[in-house]
Motif scaffolding. Structure first.
Motif, PDB file in Angstrom:
ATOM      1  N   GLN A   1       0.833  -1.195   0.000  1.00 23.84           N
ATOM      2  CA  GLN A   1       0.000   0.000   0.000  1.00 23.84           C
ATOM      3  C   GLN A   1       0.871   1.250   0.000  1.00 23.84           C
ATOM      4  O   GLN A   1       0.582   2.227  -0.701  1.00 23.84           O
ATOM      5  N   GLY A   2       1.947   1.211   0.783  1.00 27.33           N
ATOM      6  CA  GLY A   2       2.859   2.349   0.828  1.00 27.33           C
ATOM      7  C   GLY A   2       3.723   2.470  -0.405  1.00 27.33           C
ATOM      8  O   GLY A   2       4.025   3.572  -0.870  1.00 27.33           O
ATOM      9  N   ILE A   3       4.122   1.326  -0.974  1.00 21.71           N
ATOM     10  CA  ILE A   3       5.017   1.347  -2.135  1.00 21.71           C
ATOM     11  C   ILE A   3       4.331   1.903  -3.372  1.00 21.71           C
ATOM     12  O   ILE A   3       4.932   2.633  -4.166  1.00 21.71           O
ATOM     13  N   LEU A   4       3.048   1.569  -3.561  1.00 22.69           N
ATOM     14  CA  LEU A   4       2.364   1.911  -4.809  1.00 22.69           C
ATOM     15  C   LEU A   4       1.188   2.863  -4.595  1.00 22.69           C
ATOM     16  O   LEU A   4       0.190   2.803  -5.309  1.00 22.69           O
ATOM     17  N   SER A   5       1.315   3.746  -3.625  1.00 18.85           N
ATOM     18  CA  SER A   5       0.270   4.746  -3.371  1.00 18.85           C
ATOM     19  C   SER A   5       0.915   6.108  -3.140  1.00 18.85           C
ATOM     20  O   SER A   5       2.141   6.229  -3.060  1.00 18.85           O
ATOM     21  N   GLY A   6       0.074   7.114  -3.032  1.00 18.63           N
ATOM     22  CA  GLY A   6       0.569   8.449  -2.720  1.00 18.63           C
ATOM     23  C   GLY A   6       0.762   9.330  -3.934  1.00 18.63           C
ATOM     24  O   GLY A   6       0.359   9.006  -5.057  1.00 18.63           O
ATOM     25  N   ASP A   7       1.411  10.477  -3.702  1.00 17.25           N
ATOM     26  CA  ASP A   7       1.663  11.438  -4.773  1.00 17.25           C
ATOM     27  C   ASP A   7       2.756  10.935  -5.713  1.00 17.25           C
ATOM     28  O   ASP A   7       3.607  10.136  -5.332  1.00 17.25           O
ATOM     29  N   PHE A   8       2.722  11.448  -6.932  1.00 18.47           N
ATOM     30  CA  PHE A   8       3.752  11.095  -7.913  1.00 18.47           C
ATOM     31  C   PHE A   8       5.051  11.841  -7.598  1.00 18.47           C
ATOM     32  O   PHE A   8       5.042  12.887  -6.954  1.00 18.47           O
TER      33      PHE A   8
END
Length: 517
Positions: free
Chosen positions: A429-436
């Protein structure tokens, strides 16, 4: 159970009677592939450091590979997605003779949580913010409460190495001496060369009832820095080495030597797609064509030297959670004709040179990979290049000494071979989420809303109750081709005259060692 897979190598005594099983004193010797360096277990998460520290420091819970968790410092626990409470065993003492209290455990975590401490475990083994810790020395209980739900709060907090009161109160001492509850004391230290450990006879709280008087437990452990893997293999074969990890072709001769051995997972084969706008791989049809053109089995066997296994989960096969996860139904089937048809439908036409183009732009991709990859991985990447060329995709293998800088800074890449090893499905979830990039760490430019929703739902459930949710989230990533899982490679830990077991981080469990010769 943390974010990093660790490895251990071992080296045994020579026949001169100075330590090791060969001397007959019940001791063994380890050869680490690198010097541990910083001895403070809260500040150093390297392979060598954690391998050594495991003998002197313990966590609240032991996670043996493939087994249910056992209490180390804790005798029992209760968990939810926002809270986990531990009750400590009675009679635990530190290497300096002091008794371990619930307040000491709290202080250890608070020391690790300080920004100025610089602990790599902060935000990995325990939440960096929003964590409240309560301790009751009378009842021997320590309770951790998180503001935000986390599926595996127990599994991560339970793995954190605990330092005793003297260590958290005077952290500078941790750089030179061991202040933990482990079964061994640090007797001698020669950085860059060797470390001599001696068994604590008063040790009485090991998992499974192991004590300092358990028959066969080594009376001493000598840790020696041996950087050359072939040297370790030679010493294993000759009987000079008691324990050692070997990853390369030297295993071919060791496998027939009658040694104890355990294969451990290493280097997961993962190909990620750059979905940034303007990239050809932003188009799902292109990603599907690429995945369909790659012979997963053929590439996997090459990259692992024939010793790997197909990945059924995005987490290591040594993980102690969600062990039944199987995402293979979500994989794109290997079918070159179907892959070529996908590109035809998407408007990518083959040119006279065999490479496809659309709107005057060739389907030419940068295939990034770590420059320090071994020859088997490089051969596998070259095979991917050949297979993609067969459907008209021009992929250029591009080694990078700092590939992580390229992907996190929004650099030039379309596909990347990134052997990211995780033990918890929630880590993705942390690796492939968030801002670009450059504002955030969502370096694949993932916009898969289904994954975001599934991951958020799974995160709200505790432990094994969340596994169906995490399997659905992983399957969404694989079906939408944020990444393509291939094969997981292996390394092998060998024992000569000593038996052993490993924990979920592939570290040898000190209390499992038994001298057998």
């Amino acid at each position: 159970m943390g974010a990093t897979t660790l490895a251990l190598t071992g080296c045994g005594a020579t026949g001169d009677g100075d330590g090791g099983a060969a001397s007959g004193d019940g001791g063994v010797t380890y050869a680490l592939a690198a010097d541990p360096g910083q001895l403070n277990p809260i500040k150093n998460a390297t392979v060598a450091a954690q391998s050594l520290a495991a003998f002197g420091y313990e966590s609240l819970v032991s996670f043996a590979a493939g087994a249910e968790p056992q209490g180390l410092l804790a005798e029992k626990w209760e968990e939810s997605a926002t809270q986990v409470g531990f009750t400590l065993k009675e009679g635990i003492t530190c290497a300096d003779g002091s008794a371990l209290t619930a307040s000491d455990v709290k202080a250890s975590f608070e020391y690790a949580g300080l920004k100025e401490t610089g602990s790599p475990f902060r935000g990995v083994y325990f939440p960096a913010t929003g964590l409240k810790i309560d301790a009751d020395d009378a009842s021997r209980t320590v309770t951790f409460r998180s503001e935000n739900a986390q599926s595996f709060l127990f599994a991560t907090i339970g793995l954190m190495p605990v330092v005793c009161k003297a260590g958290s109160a005077e952290p500078g001492r941790l750089d030179k001496e061991w202040l933990g509850t482990g079964p061994y004391k640090l007797a001698e230290s020669s950085p860059g060369q060797s470390y001599k450990l001696t068994l604590r006879p008063e040790y009485a709280w090991g998992a499974g009832g192991v004590t300092g008087k358990t028959e066969g437990l080594p009376s001493s452990v000598t840790v020696q820095v041996v950087e050359n893997e072939s040297t370790v293999a030679n010493m294993l074969q000759s009987g000079e080495v008691d324990l050692g990890l070997v990853a390369g072709d030297d295993r071919d001769r060791l496998d027939s030597a009658g040694l104890e051995k355990i294969d451990v997972p290493a280097r997961p084969g993962l190909v990620f797609f750059n979905q940034a706008k303007g990239r050809a791989t932003n188009d799902l049809a292109v990603r599907q064509a690429i995945a369909g053109a790659i012979d997963r089995d053929a590439v996997g066997k090459v990259t692992t030297g024939g010793r790997g296994t197909p990945m059924k989960s995005l987490t290591t096969s040594y993980s102690n959670v969600c062990k039944t996860t199987d995402i293979t139904p979500a994989l794109t089937a290997f079918d070159k004709d179907a892959a070529a048809a996908k590109l035809d439908e998407a408007g990518w036409a083959k040119g006279a040179n065999g490479t496809r183009a659309k709107d005057g732009k060739e389907l030419a991709l940068v295939l990034l990979y770590p420059a320090n990859s071994d020859k088997s991985v490089v051969s596998g990447i070259e095979l991917i290049q050949q297979q993609l060329a067969e459907i008209g995709v021009k992929a250029t293998p591009t080694p990078s000494p700092s590939y992580t800088d390229v992907i996190f800074q929004g650099g030039d890449w379309d596909l990347v071979w990134a052997p990211i090893s995780t033990t918890l499905p929630s880590t993705w979830q942390g690796i492939l989420s968030g801002d670009f990039p450059p504002k955030g760490g969502n370096w694949t430019y993932n916009t898969n809303k289904e994954f975001f929703d599934l991951a958020a739902k799974a995160q709200s459930q505790a432990g094994e109750q969340s596994c169906d949710g995490w399997q659905a989230a992983q399957s969404s990533l694989v079906k939408d081709l944020e990444l393509l899982p291939l094969y997981e490679a292996t390394e092998t830990v060998y024992g000569n005259g000593v038996t052993f077991s490993l924990n979920s981080n592939t570290l040898v469990v000190p209390t499992s060692l038994r001298v057998s010769k």
